[in-house]
Design an enzyme around this catalytic site. Structure first.
Site, PDB file in Angstrom:
ATOM      1  N   GLY A  45       0.934  -1.267  -0.162  1.00 14.17           N
ATOM      2  CA  GLY A  45      -0.105   0.063   0.063  1.00 14.17           C
ATOM      3  C   GLY A  45       0.848   1.182  -0.084  1.00 14.17           C
ATOM      4  CD  GLN A  50       3.310   5.535   2.808  1.00 15.69           C
ATOM      5  OE1 GLN A  50       2.530   5.035   2.139  1.00 15.69           O
ATOM      6  NE2 GLN A  50       4.267   4.812   3.450  1.00 15.69           N
ATOM      7  CB  CYS A 107       5.190   1.893   7.306  1.00 20.34           C
ATOM      8  SG  CYS A 107       4.611   3.541   6.510  1.00 20.34           S
ATOM      9  CG  LEU A 108       6.619   1.156   1.156  1.00 17.08           C
ATOM     10  CD1 LEU A 108       6.014   1.430  -0.089  1.00 17.08           C
ATOM     11  CD2 LEU A 108       7.933   0.182   1.012  1.00 17.08           C
ATOM     12  CG  HIS A 149      -0.702   0.882   7.193  1.00 17.79           C
ATOM     13  ND1 HIS A 149       0.342   0.497   8.303  1.00 17.79           N
ATOM     14  CD2 HIS A 149       0.065   2.001   6.490  1.00 17.79           C
ATOM     15  CE1 HIS A 149       1.474   1.158   8.020  1.00 17.79           C
ATOM     16  NE2 HIS A 149       1.370   1.939   6.945  1.00 17.79           N
ATOM     17  CD  GLU A 150      -1.042   2.592   2.636  1.00 19.04           C
ATOM     18  OE1 GLU A 150      -0.763   3.593   2.517  1.00 19.04           O
ATOM     19  OE2 GLU A 150      -0.297   1.367   2.998  1.00 19.04           O
ATOM     20  CG  HIS A 153       0.058   6.314   5.507  1.00 20.14           C
ATOM     21  ND1 HIS A 153       1.193   7.031   6.337  1.00 20.14           N
ATOM     22  CD2 HIS A 153       0.388   5.174   5.442  1.00 20.14           C
ATOM     23  CE1 HIS A 153       2.162   6.146   6.310  1.00 20.14           C
ATOM     24  NE2 HIS A 153       1.745   5.071   5.951  1.00 20.14           N
TER      25      HIS A 153
HETATM   26 ZN    ZN Z   1       2.538   3.087   5.766  1.00 24.66          ZN
END
Ligand code: ZN
Length: 195
Positions: A45, A50, A107-108, A149-150, A153
């Site tokens: 995701g 991000q 998480c990236l 999660h996304e 964000h």
């Molecule tokens: Zn993340």
């Protein structure tokens, strides 16, 4: 185009995304770039924050993970998760259903950080898709976790905010170091040497 993924400590990660009312050519390009970037980094995701934009746009694709199942219901019927991927969500609204389950998350924007996070097992998702159409579905398992999660964000919420005090305490040194490094990089970019 491959986009740069910002790391913990970058202010945009704490910004709530603006709603997107229309899928313009610019939004279409952003979605294509976000999909390419998510796949390149082997993420499941990616949220607009991000890649440095405070917008309510996220992409999810759980096909890369085979050992953690997902469920999907479209119009009240079980549907093929793989065929539904990747999914683009604009202005998503989530309705949690089912009990809380704890599972590992990464998480990236937090390279190398993996920790347990507790979230509702299933969610009903209402959003606009990448074509500007209304989308509604129910999902569970990894897909539900990724979408939660996304969506966090998009509201400036990070997975570290969802960890228990103990889990977060165990990561404290690592998180502080990451934040300090990100800020140092941002500062040197803002005030180049000799300027
Ligand atoms: Zn993340």
């Amino acid at each position: 185009m491959l986009l740069r993924v910002v790391k913990y400590g970058t202010p945009v990660l704490r910004q709530k995304g603006a709603r997107v009312e229309k899928v313009t050519p610019e939004i279409r390009q952003l979605i294509a770039d976000m999909l390419q970037t998510m796949h390149a980094y082997k993420g499941i995701g990616l949220a607009a924050q991000q890649v440095g934009l405070a917008l309510q746009v996220t992409v999810v694709d759980v096909r890369g993970v085979t050992d953690r199942p997902s469920t999907l219901e479209l119009d009240g019927h079980p549907a093929d998760v793989a065929k539904f991927m990747p999914v683009v969500l604009i202005n998503p609204e989530l309705q949690p259903v089912g009990s809380q389950v704890t599972g590992p998350e990464g998480c990236l924007s937090f390279p190398e950080v993996y920790a347990d996070v507790s979230r509702p097992e299933e969610v009903i998702v209402r959003a606009m898709d990448g074509e500007g159409s209304r989308l509604e579905f129910k999902c569970g398992g990894l897909l539900a976790r990724a979408i939660q999660h996304e969506t966090d964000h998009l509201n400036g919420i990070l997975f570290i905010d969802r960890m228990t005090r103990d889990v977060k305490a165990g990561l404290r040194a690592e998180l502080d170091a990451m934040q300090a490094e990100t800020r140092a990089v941002l500062q040197s970019a803002t005030f180049p040497a000799g300027a």
